[in-house]
Design an enzyme around this catalytic site. Structure first.
Site, PDB file in Angstrom:
ATOM      1  N   ARG A   1      41.845   1.976-127.550  1.00  0.00           N
ATOM      2  CA  ARG A   1      41.120   3.251-127.458  1.00  0.00           C
ATOM      3  C   ARG A   1      41.268   4.072-128.734  1.00  0.00           C
ATOM      4  NH1 ARG A   1      42.218   4.328-121.097  1.00  0.00           N
ATOM      5  NH2 ARG A   1      40.667   2.794-120.411  1.00  0.00           N
TER       6      ARG A   1
ATOM      7  N   ASP B   1      39.167  20.395-116.417  1.00  0.00           N
ATOM      8  CA  ASP B   1      39.611  19.132-117.011  1.00  0.00           C
ATOM      9  C   ASP B   1      40.166  19.411-118.397  1.00  0.00           C
ATOM     10  OD1 ASP B   1      39.032  16.052-116.129  1.00  0.00           O
ATOM     11  OD2 ASP B   1      39.290  16.246-118.291  1.00  0.00           O
TER      12      ASP B   1
END
Lengths: 658, 289
Positions: free
Chosen positions: B41, B150
């Site tokens: 990632r 979030d």
């Protein structure tokens, strides 16, 4: 529960949470709490007991609660509390292992298993081998599986010959938990037993040898679904444990076995969809052997279990271009992790025939999908991919990626790509376009870059300054001098970078100005540049900064001084006292070749940060002499951290050989 | 042929430094077996920044002038945003059929309802909750707010936009799609305005106690598949934070594989017909230290 009862429960819970554990009577109040009807109150009491002083007495009291036969809730809460007590609970529980009541002996074994302390290993082995009660023996075997000692593993291996199947099963499961397989012939014997088969396959998976793989493959051919699944689980474990060299042999054996099984694709697909992660891991190995394109989307979805992602990527890499098309067709329905791996696989498998689908994918809403399409288009080597990518150069989120993709396509169609990049730049594109243009057009782009460096937007000006330096160093340096006076921070940063990369010691005067710039970004770039271009005149300013509270400044000051070869011992000594461990490591590295550096490294073997200790060990391994050996050995003996230990072991080896 | 040839490997030491740094910032724990995932990632970040190894990336995160922005990008890359509408239907059934009637009765006087979707990712959960409220027909005319938070600003932008593709709708019944979405493309839909009117979004690091000030007292909190990212102390901090932000008697809904065993006994377990949920007990008072 009626409201009144609930409020009363909450009051009892709060009272225990707020209880002063040092007060007289606290212990009995908490023990009473262990007997409460509410699990929350019992939990609070169990937790409270672990905070009491006089832990020995508390442990004895908890052990006494374990003997209250009709108080299941209290006994479980006491067990929970004992399991949190650590080493002080071990002795009393070991004594309880020989209590007359088998129920209490079982409790003792269970809790010792949770404590996982090796001091109890011998006592548990005795209980497993000698206790008269089967439940106690099984509990002891299970506890040993959580313990991890060699004595436990050997004893568990011996128990595999016990006539009692339940005990054999516990021993197998415990050996699997310890990741300690018994010798292969032992496992072969147990594979034939229907009760033990599944567990036997589990331990078989722990043996990453071709002989074990062949046994597993036999299981794959079984008529029984449960045997096939147990074999798949074993395959998954073996794959995770195998070295890459063993892996190709293993894959070949699996491929051979699966070719003989007509419906293998079907049940591998079912296993890939299973809820059982271990089964899915095995199914991935089988799917890699089968290489059926229709399995590719199912394989990608296994990536939802992140632990299995390496195996998913590996499996997809075995599939051919047809699988890429299957993935492409499923992209917009995939879960997020599946998209992640499928995207990369697609990019790797792509060819010119994918262009229409990829262009369509650019219309989808999700940014991550668009990014995959852009990357893939760049690898198609198709002229048809140029226009769709050119259209993305005006979209800020995708511009950089599209520009990079166009650079890839320029290997096949340089003139066309150059044209679309130039067009985009004239329409006010992003810096990435300018970058790409110079990469494709080379020195032919110089007039355009010069013009951009003088006129365009701030990001474009900054990029132009740096890009110009790449294709025309002399002109770039000249442009950078001018750009140092630019009103935009970003342009000044670019200019300072160029001075560092292309300049020499004569830049010291210019960098003095940059070091004093009002913007932190420019100062940071200048600190780097001083070291890069060898502006020794600025060393005194850097020395003053090695203890700067901002690690970013101190780190660069140390690094640049080291690059200049001007890190004096006194300054080095100051630098290693910095609170930021990266600054300390930079200093350690910088001083590695000096006697002072080696002496500091010895001192830093006791640094609170594991990475500094590891760096110190590496310095000593590289540059230390025999005199450093005793200190390094002593540090190794005291070291608890695995990575620092590894570095120390290596240092001791190297120092011993000198 | 392997896919990742030629890309820099992340050493165990680099992994540990990066992992600890991320943990220190936001409590997200990258497990030891996630080195491969972390490496994959972060590879694109190395490429974008022109860095050749993960040590340089770590130093970039620590010392570069752009470090704050990059840390946010790294955290976004490390946290998956797997979510979809009407996920975990059994729990949603329990919420609709048993929790909502209780909340209606409790708040009948104030006609005010506050629900928090903590770790809401791209917004599907928050919108799903709003759709369930609308479906129930109990809260028309009420002051309703479903607040999604979030740590990733990128997913919040998607949430605010409210447009989704087939992946997000894979568990949504056609009648619900017809009722609560407008088609904006052959396969794309947009959440209808009457639902969006009840939903708001904001940025929040659940480990940051200050950030909690932005959230008002909640009647119910969805915190599903968020705590998987945290270790035990961090989970306990998050739970304490959630507890503080809930009204007494408020409901906490976790992911189907999550529970509070060994984490907190501050919440009571409520056995509903279709699922188990947690509730903050009625009797007031703050948490003991």
């Amino acid at each position: 529960m009626i409201e009144e009862g609930r409020n009363a429960e909450e009051a009892r819970y709060r009272a225990l949470l707020e209880l002063d554990v040092s007060s007289p009577g606290a212990r009995e109040e908490l023990v009473a709490g262990l007997h409460d009807e509410s699990w929350r109150v019992r939990r609070a009491a169990a937790e409270g007991l672990t905070r009491l002083p006089e832990r020995e007495a508390v442990v004895e009291r908890l052990v006494s609660v374990l003997g209250e036969r009709d108080e299941t809730g209290a006994r479980n809460a006491a067990a929970e509390s004992l399991a949190a007590m650590g080493e002080q609970a071990v002795g009393p529980l070991v004594r309880l292992l020989v209590h007359a009541d088998p129920d209490q002996r079982k409790f003792a074994a269970d809790i010792l298993g949770q404590l996982g302390r090796l001091e109890a290993e011998d006592a548990l082995v005795r209980a497993m081998v000698e206790d008269g009660d089967l439940n106690v023996r099984v509990a002891a075997a299970e506890a040993l599986g959580r313990m991890g000692g060699r004595v436990a593993a050997r004893a568990l291996e011996r128990i595999l010959h016990d006539p009692e199947p339940l005990l054999q099963l516990s021993a197998l499961e415990s050996l699997a938990a310890l990741r300690h397989p018994p010798p292969l012939p032992e496992v072969v014997r147990l594979l034939a037993n229907p009760t033990l088969k599944r567990s036997a396959y589990r331990v078989l998976g722990l043996i990453p040898q071709l002989a074990a793989t062949e046994l597993v493959c036999r299981g794959l051919g079984s008529e029984s679904r449960s045997t096939r699944e147990a074999a798949l689980v074993a395959l998954g474990t073996q794959a995770l444990l195998s070295e890459s060299t063993q892996r190709s042999e293993m894959d070949a054996a699996v491929r051979l076995a699966l070719r003989r099984l007509p419906r293998a694709g079907e049940w591998v697909a079912a296993a890939l969809l299973s809820e059982d992660g271990e089964l899915r891991a095995g199914a991935l190995v089988a799917a890699a052997a089968l290489r059926e394109p229709r399995l590719a989307p199912l394989v990608a979805e296994v990536a939802q279990e992140e632990r299995l992602m390496p195996e998913v990527v590996r499996t997809l890499s075995y599939f051919g271009p047809e699988a890429g098309r299957e993935l492409l067709a499923s992209m917009d329905r995939f879960s997020f992790p599946a998209r992640e791996v499928a995207g990369q696989a697609l990019v790797e498998m792509v060819d010119a025939t994918y262009v229409p689908e990829l262009v369509q994918m650019l219309e989808w809403g999700e940014l991550d999908l668009k990014m995959v399409a852009v990357q893939a288009l760049g690898r198609t080597r198709s002229l048809d991919a140029v226009e769709p990518l050119a259209r993305l150069l005006s979209q800020s989120e995708l511009c950089a990626l599209a520009a990079r993709a166009l650079v890839s396509l320029a290997a096949s169609f340089p003139a066309r790509v150059l044209q679309v990049l130039e067009d985009a730049l004239t329409h006010g594109a992003e810096p990435a376009v300018l970058n790409a243009l110079v990469r494709v057009g080379g020195t032919g782009m110089l007039p355009l870059v010069r013009r951009t460096a003088r006129e365009a937007s701030v990001p474009l000006r900054a990029t132009a300054v740096e890009v110009l330096a790449v294709v025309d160093p002399a002109g770039g340096l000249e442009m950078a001098r001018l750009a140092l006076a630019d009103e935009a921070t970003r342009v000044r940063v670019a200019a300072v970078r160029v001075l560092g990369q292309l300049g020499d010691a004569s830049m010291a005067g210019l960098l003095k100005r940059a070091l004093g710039d009002e913007a932190l970004e420019v100062q940071l770039a200048a600190l780097d540049a001083v070291g890069e271009c060898g502006a020794v005149e600025r060393a005194a300013e850097l020395e003053a900064l090695v203890q700067h509270p901002d690690g970013a400044i101190a780190f660069r000051a140390v690094q640049s001084l080291a690059r200049l070869g001007a890190l004096r011992d006194e300054v080095l000594r100051r630098a290693v006292t910095h609170g930021d461990h990266e600054v300390v490591k930079a200093a350690l590295l910088a001083g590695a070749v000096s006697a002072e550096g080696v002496s500091l490294a010895v001192e830093l073997l006791g640094h609170p940060s594991w990475d500094v200790r590891a760096a110190a060990a590496r310095v000593l391994g590289d540059s230390g002499g025999p005199a450093c050996l005793p200190a390094t050995r002593a540090a190794l003996e005291a070291e608890m951290d695995s990575l620092a230990r590894r570095a120390l072991e290596d240092a001791v080896d190297r120092l011993s050989g000198r | 042929m392997p896919f990742d040839t030629g890309k820099p490997e992340m050493s165990v030491e680099e992994f540990r430094l990066l992992r600890d740094f991320v943990y220190g910032h936001c409590g997200i724990l990258v497990r030891d077996d996630m080195k491969f995932v972390m490496q994959r990632r972060l590879w694109p970040r190395l490429e974008v920044l022109g860095l050749t190894d993960f040590s340089s990336y770590y130093r970039y995160l620590r010392f570069d002038a752009q470090r704050r922005a990059e840390l946010e990008t790294a955290i976004e890359a490390l946290t998956t945003h797997e979510t979809y509408f009407f996920r975990e239907p059994r729990q949603l059934k329990a919420f609709s059929e048993e929790v909502l009637p209780r909340l209606e009765r409790r708040n009948a006087r104030t006609k005010r309802l506050r629900i928090w979707s903590a770790g809401c990712s791209s917004g599907e959960e928050a919108y799903t909750v709003a759709m369930l409220l609308k479906d129930s027909g109990r809260f028309d005319g009420w002051d309703v707010e479903v607040h999604g938070t979030d740590i990733s600003r990128r997913v919040l932008a998607v949430a605010r936009q409210g447009e989704y593709g087939p992946s997000a709708l894979r568990a949504t019944a056609p009648d619900k799609i017809a009722r609560y979405f407008d088609h904006v493309g052959p396969t794309r839909v947009r959440v209808r305005d009457d639902i969006r009117a009840w939903v708001s979004f904001g940025h929040q690091n659940l480990q940051d106690p200050e950030a909690g000030l932005l959230v008002s007292r909640m009647d119910a909190v969805f915190c599903r598949n968020v705590m998987i990212y945290f270790d035990t102390p961090a989970r306990q901090r998050v739970l304490r934070h959630i507890y503080d932000k809930m009204v007494p008697g408020g409901y906490l809904l976790l992911g189907h594989s999550e529970n509070l065993i060994n984490l907190s006994a501050d919440f009571e377990l409520v056995h509903l017909r279709s699922d188990l949920v947690y509730r903050k007990p009625e009797l007031g008072g703050g948490l003991a230290p």
